[in-house]
Design a protein around this motif. Structure first.
Motif, PDB file in Angstrom:
ATOM      1  N   SER A 148     -48.248  26.039  49.715  1.00 28.95           N
ATOM      2  CA  SER A 148     -47.139  26.775  49.125  1.00 28.95           C
ATOM      3  C   SER A 148     -46.858  28.039  49.922  1.00 28.95           C
ATOM      4  O   SER A 148     -47.774  28.654  50.478  1.00 28.95           O
ATOM      5  N   THR A 149     -45.594  28.436  49.997  1.00 32.01           N
ATOM      6  CA  THR A 149     -45.241  29.696  50.655  1.00 32.01           C
ATOM      7  C   THR A 149     -45.376  30.882  49.708  1.00 32.01           C
ATOM      8  O   THR A 149     -45.230  32.028  50.130  1.00 32.01           O
ATOM      9  N   VAL A 150     -45.651  30.611  48.440  1.00 36.38           N
ATOM     10  CA  VAL A 150     -45.853  31.680  47.462  1.00 36.38           C
ATOM     11  C   VAL A 150     -47.295  32.144  47.511  1.00 36.38           C
ATOM     12  O   VAL A 150     -48.222  31.332  47.394  1.00 36.38           O
ATOM     13  N   GLY A 151     -47.489  33.444  47.715  1.00 36.68           N
ATOM     14  CA  GLY A 151     -48.838  33.994  47.662  1.00 36.68           C
ATOM     15  C   GLY A 151     -49.253  34.242  46.231  1.00 36.68           C
ATOM     16  O   GLY A 151     -50.246  33.694  45.745  1.00 36.68           O
ATOM     17  N   ALA A 152     -48.475  35.048  45.518  1.00 38.65           N
ATOM     18  CA  ALA A 152     -48.764  35.361  44.118  1.00 38.65           C
ATOM     19  C   ALA A 152     -47.547  36.023  43.483  1.00 38.65           C
ATOM     20  O   ALA A 152     -46.690  36.584  44.165  1.00 38.65           O
TER      21      ALA A 152
ATOM     22  N   THR B 247     -45.560  47.209  23.999  1.00 44.70           N
ATOM     23  CA  THR B 247     -44.549  46.273  23.495  1.00 44.70           C
ATOM     24  C   THR B 247     -44.698  44.846  24.003  1.00 44.70           C
ATOM     25  O   THR B 247     -44.095  43.930  23.457  1.00 44.70           O
ATOM     26  N   GLY B 248     -45.458  44.648  25.083  1.00 41.22           N
ATOM     27  CA  GLY B 248     -45.569  43.323  25.671  1.00 41.22           C
ATOM     28  C   GLY B 248     -44.377  42.938  26.533  1.00 41.22           C
ATOM     29  O   GLY B 248     -44.272  41.799  26.978  1.00 41.22           O
ATOM     30  N   THR B 249     -43.499  43.883  26.811  1.00 40.90           N
ATOM     31  CA  THR B 249     -42.313  43.623  27.625  1.00 40.90           C
ATOM     32  C   THR B 249     -42.644  43.723  29.109  1.00 40.90           C
ATOM     33  O   THR B 249     -43.203  44.728  29.542  1.00 40.90           O
ATOM     34  N   PRO B 250     -42.337  42.714  29.927  1.00 34.54           N
ATOM     35  CA  PRO B 250     -42.527  42.841  31.377  1.00 34.54           C
ATOM     36  C   PRO B 250     -41.670  43.973  31.937  1.00 34.54           C
ATOM     37  O   PRO B 250     -40.466  44.042  31.683  1.00 34.54           O
ATOM     38  N   LEU B 251     -42.298  44.853  32.704  1.00 33.61           N
ATOM     39  CA  LEU B 251     -41.613  46.014  33.265  1.00 33.61           C
ATOM     40  C   LEU B 251     -41.361  45.878  34.758  1.00 33.61           C
ATOM     41  O   LEU B 251     -40.489  46.548  35.302  1.00 33.61           O
ATOM     42  N   LYS B 252     -42.137  45.042  35.410  1.00 30.39           N
ATOM     43  CA  LYS B 252     -41.996  44.886  36.850  1.00 30.39           C
ATOM     44  C   LYS B 252     -42.466  43.497  37.251  1.00 30.39           C
ATOM     45  O   LYS B 252     -43.469  42.997  36.741  1.00 30.39           O
ATOM     46  N   PHE B 253     -41.715  42.868  38.172  1.00 28.19           N
ATOM     47  CA  PHE B 253     -42.001  41.517  38.656  1.00 28.19           C
ATOM     48  C   PHE B 253     -42.013  41.559  40.172  1.00 28.19           C
ATOM     49  O   PHE B 253     -41.053  41.999  40.802  1.00 28.19           O
ATOM     50  N   THR B 254     -43.118  41.086  40.774  1.00 28.59           N
ATOM     51  CA  THR B 254     -43.230  41.102  42.236  1.00 28.59           C
ATOM     52  C   THR B 254     -43.723  39.747  42.730  1.00 28.59           C
ATOM     53  O   THR B 254     -44.749  39.247  42.266  1.00 28.59           O
ATOM     54  N   LEU B 255     -42.983  39.153  43.662  1.00 22.86           N
ATOM     55  CA  LEU B 255     -43.379  37.884  44.274  1.00 22.86           C
ATOM     56  C   LEU B 255     -43.690  38.144  45.736  1.00 22.86           C
ATOM     57  O   LEU B 255     -42.825  38.580  46.497  1.00 22.86           O
ATOM     58  N   THR B 256     -44.939  37.904  46.125  1.00 21.05           N
ATOM     59  CA  THR B 256     -45.348  38.117  47.516  1.00 21.05           C
ATOM     60  C   THR B 256     -45.561  36.771  48.201  1.00 21.05           C
ATOM     61  O   THR B 256     -46.034  35.808  47.591  1.00 21.05           O
ATOM     62  N   PRO B 257     -45.211  36.681  49.480  1.00 26.23           N
ATOM     63  CA  PRO B 257     -45.360  35.406  50.187  1.00 26.23           C
ATOM     64  C   PRO B 257     -46.791  35.178  50.654  1.00 26.23           C
ATOM     65  O   PRO B 257     -47.556  36.127  50.862  1.00 26.23           O
TER      66      PRO B 257
ATOM     67  N   GLU C 196     -31.572  13.817  60.676  1.00 29.14           N
ATOM     68  CA  GLU C 196     -30.362  13.354  61.352  1.00 29.14           C
ATOM     69  C   GLU C 196     -29.658  12.246  60.585  1.00 29.14           C
ATOM     70  O   GLU C 196     -28.457  12.020  60.775  1.00 29.14           O
ATOM     71  N   ASP C 197     -30.392  11.553  59.702  1.00 29.98           N
ATOM     72  CA  ASP C 197     -29.736  10.504  58.912  1.00 29.98           C
ATOM     73  C   ASP C 197     -29.228  11.025  57.570  1.00 29.98           C
ATOM     74  O   ASP C 197     -28.865  10.249  56.680  1.00 29.98           O
ATOM     75  N   GLY C 198     -29.211  12.373  57.400  1.00 28.43           N
ATOM     76  CA  GLY C 198     -28.552  12.957  56.239  1.00 28.43           C
ATOM     77  C   GLY C 198     -29.417  13.170  55.017  1.00 28.43           C
ATOM     78  O   GLY C 198     -28.907  13.455  53.935  1.00 28.43           O
ATOM     79  N   LYS C 199     -30.738  13.061  55.156  1.00 30.83           N
ATOM     80  CA  LYS C 199     -31.610  13.373  54.025  1.00 30.83           C
ATOM     81  C   LYS C 199     -32.007  14.842  54.069  1.00 30.83           C
ATOM     82  O   LYS C 199     -32.098  15.444  55.139  1.00 30.83           O
ATOM     83  N   VAL C 200     -32.249  15.403  52.886  1.00 30.35           N
ATOM     84  CA  VAL C 200     -32.641  16.800  52.771  1.00 30.35           C
ATOM     85  C   VAL C 200     -33.936  16.892  51.975  1.00 30.35           C
ATOM     86  O   VAL C 200     -34.079  16.247  50.920  1.00 30.35           O
ATOM     87  N   TYR C 201     -34.881  17.685  52.494  1.00 26.18           N
ATOM     88  CA  TYR C 201     -36.126  17.981  51.801  1.00 26.18           C
ATOM     89  C   TYR C 201     -36.227  19.503  51.688  1.00 26.18           C
ATOM     90  O   TYR C 201     -36.053  20.206  52.692  1.00 26.18           O
ATOM     91  N   ALA C 202     -36.484  20.014  50.494  1.00 26.97           N
ATOM     92  CA  ALA C 202     -36.506  21.462  50.314  1.00 26.97           C
ATOM     93  C   ALA C 202     -37.587  21.857  49.319  1.00 26.97           C
ATOM     94  O   ALA C 202     -37.843  21.150  48.339  1.00 26.97           O
ATOM     95  N   GLY C 203     -38.223  23.007  49.577  1.00 27.98           N
ATOM     96  CA  GLY C 203     -39.227  23.494  48.644  1.00 27.98           C
ATOM     97  C   GLY C 203     -39.814  24.809  49.099  1.00 27.98           C
ATOM     98  O   GLY C 203     -39.623  25.234  50.245  1.00 27.98           O
ATOM     99  N   ALA C 204     -40.517  25.469  48.187  1.00 28.17           N
ATOM    100  CA  ALA C 204     -41.239  26.701  48.526  1.00 28.17           C
ATOM    101  C   ALA C 204     -42.585  26.313  49.119  1.00 28.17           C
ATOM    102  O   ALA C 204     -43.658  26.620  48.583  1.00 28.17           O
ATOM    103  N   VAL C 205     -42.508  25.579  50.236  1.00 32.66           N
ATOM    104  CA  VAL C 205     -43.694  25.059  50.909  1.00 32.66           C
ATOM    105  C   VAL C 205     -43.577  25.357  52.403  1.00 32.66           C
ATOM    106  O   VAL C 205     -42.500  25.667  52.910  1.00 32.66           O
TER     107      VAL C 205
END
Length: 398
Positions: free
Chosen positions: A223-227, A236-246, A377-386
């Protein structure tokens, strides 16, 4: 502290979370990718009572925050080159559309640094304003009405709930994209499962509030996602900050956090809007039928994407689809687009393209810091956070 990894208990927590989720803004930013500027760094590590990851997830799910106002800073760094103002469809804004249409305007939040003002008073009233140096763009949801106003062009966009193109009223608003720490956290928790490690990673202070840090990370390699790290308000239990690192390290890809927050009910006047005399107003139900309900101005050919499949599971899942041979996207991929490719699109593709070969044949991988896309080249697409290697391996296995 031991990871909280029980799939059954996580599933129950996520269902409860979805039931209690309250939109804290009318709109948000797509596909879960946003990161925060150094000015928003945590200030201090408050001494808080010990809590397990299970208890912290349950605290988020049980949060009954319905009123708040504050300022959010968002920074997104996908590593994309500038497209010179072009929309994701690479063709700019359509004739007859409005510069105030949130489906177009809010795509700007997908890159760079932005300051937002948000306010919420339950499920019926929310407001989000994007602040620039000399202008302001606002989306206001008040009951059955959704208004958007762009001060730079003095244009307004109006939709009634239930009308085609008015958008969702729930967690993500008219643009269909999450923009606040709460909305981003909900998306990640709903998607996590047995392939995910969840731990409590100390404490922080965000916008003057004591918070716990919840760390969500893939167990799988490739995965390209670190954390993902979420700062959760201790009271309150409310999320105050969101950080996605690679996984590759470096600055956050996505980071969104409050710099100021107030949990008191906003003044009723916060959600008032009346266009001024001379303001150009576009009604959603007056747009041409083909333009209604198009979130993000995706190319018309997207409706004809063939046989979407998901390969694998968890953080390393890959989407596979077939592009129609006569589609605009397919023509761009094969280099046969009539009249040639727009210069900014060509620059974009050239800067990201990396030729690859395998048992699938040959193709090109287009990379960002988070998402990789392989077009064969034959028109297929593969995509992901990988990683590129994981993407080619998935294509080879077909």
């Amino acid at each position: 502290m031991a990871p909280y990894e029980s799939e059954d208990s996580q599933g129950a927590g996520r269902r409860k979370l979805a039931r209690y989720a309250v939109p804290v803004a009318v709109v948000g930013v797509a596909a879960a990718t946003i990161g925060l500027v150094p000015a928003l760094a945590d200030s201090g590590d408050p001494d808080l009572p010990k809590i397990t990851a299970r208890e912290l997830i349950e605290k988020i799910a049980a949060s009954d925050t319905e009123q708040l106002s504050g300022t959010v800073k968002i920074h997104t760094d996908l590593g994309l080159p500038s497209l010179g103002g072009a929309t994701p469809g690479l063709g700019g804004r359509d004739k007859g559309s409005s510069s105030a249409d949130p489906r177009e305007k809010l795509t700007e939040l997908a890159t760079g640094t932005h300051t937002l003002r948000v306010a919420a008073d339950g499920e019926e009233r929310q407001k989000l304003s994007v602040l620039d140096d000399a202008s302001e763009y606002s989306v206001i949801h008040d009951g059955a009405d959704v208004w958007a106003y762009d001060s730079a062009s003095d244009e307004a966009y109006h939709a009634r709930e239930g009308a085609r193109g008015a958008g969702d009223r729930a967690e993500k608003g008219p643009s269909g994209v999450p923009a606040t720490p709460k909305q981003l956290t909900d998306e990640v928790l709903k998607a996590s499962g047995a392939t995910t490690s969840v731990t409590v990673d100390g404490t922080a202070q965000i916008a003057g509030r004591d918070a716990y840090r919840l760390r969500i990370a893939p167990k799988q390699s490739g995965s390209t996602v670190g954390a993902v790290t979420v700062a959760v308000d201790a009271k309150t239990g409310t999320p105050l900050k969101f950080t996605l690192t690679p996984a590759s390290g470096g600055a956050a890809v996505v980071d969104a956090g409050f710099t100021k927050v107030d949990f008191a009910r906003p003044a009723a006047s916060t959600f008032d809007f009346e266009p001024s005399k001379g303001t150009k107003v576009t009604e959603a139900d007056e747009l041409p039928a083909q333009d209604r309900g198009k979130a993000g101005r995706a190319p018309q050919d997207a409706a004809r994407l063939d046989g979407l499949k998901v390969l694998g599971k968890g953080w390393t899942s890959v989407a596979e689809l077939k592009l129609p041979g006569d589609s605009g996207i397919g023509a761009l991929a094969s280099g046969s687009a009539p009249g040639g490719m727009p210069a900014d699109a060509q620059t974009f593709l050239d800067s990201l393209g990396d030729k690859v070969t395998g048992t699938f044949g040959s193709g090109t991988v287009y990379s960002t810091r988070l998402v990789n896309v392989l077009i064969t080249e034959d028109g297929k697409v593969y995509a992901g956070a990988v990683t590129k290697e994981a993407l080619v391996k998935a294509a080879d296995a077909r």
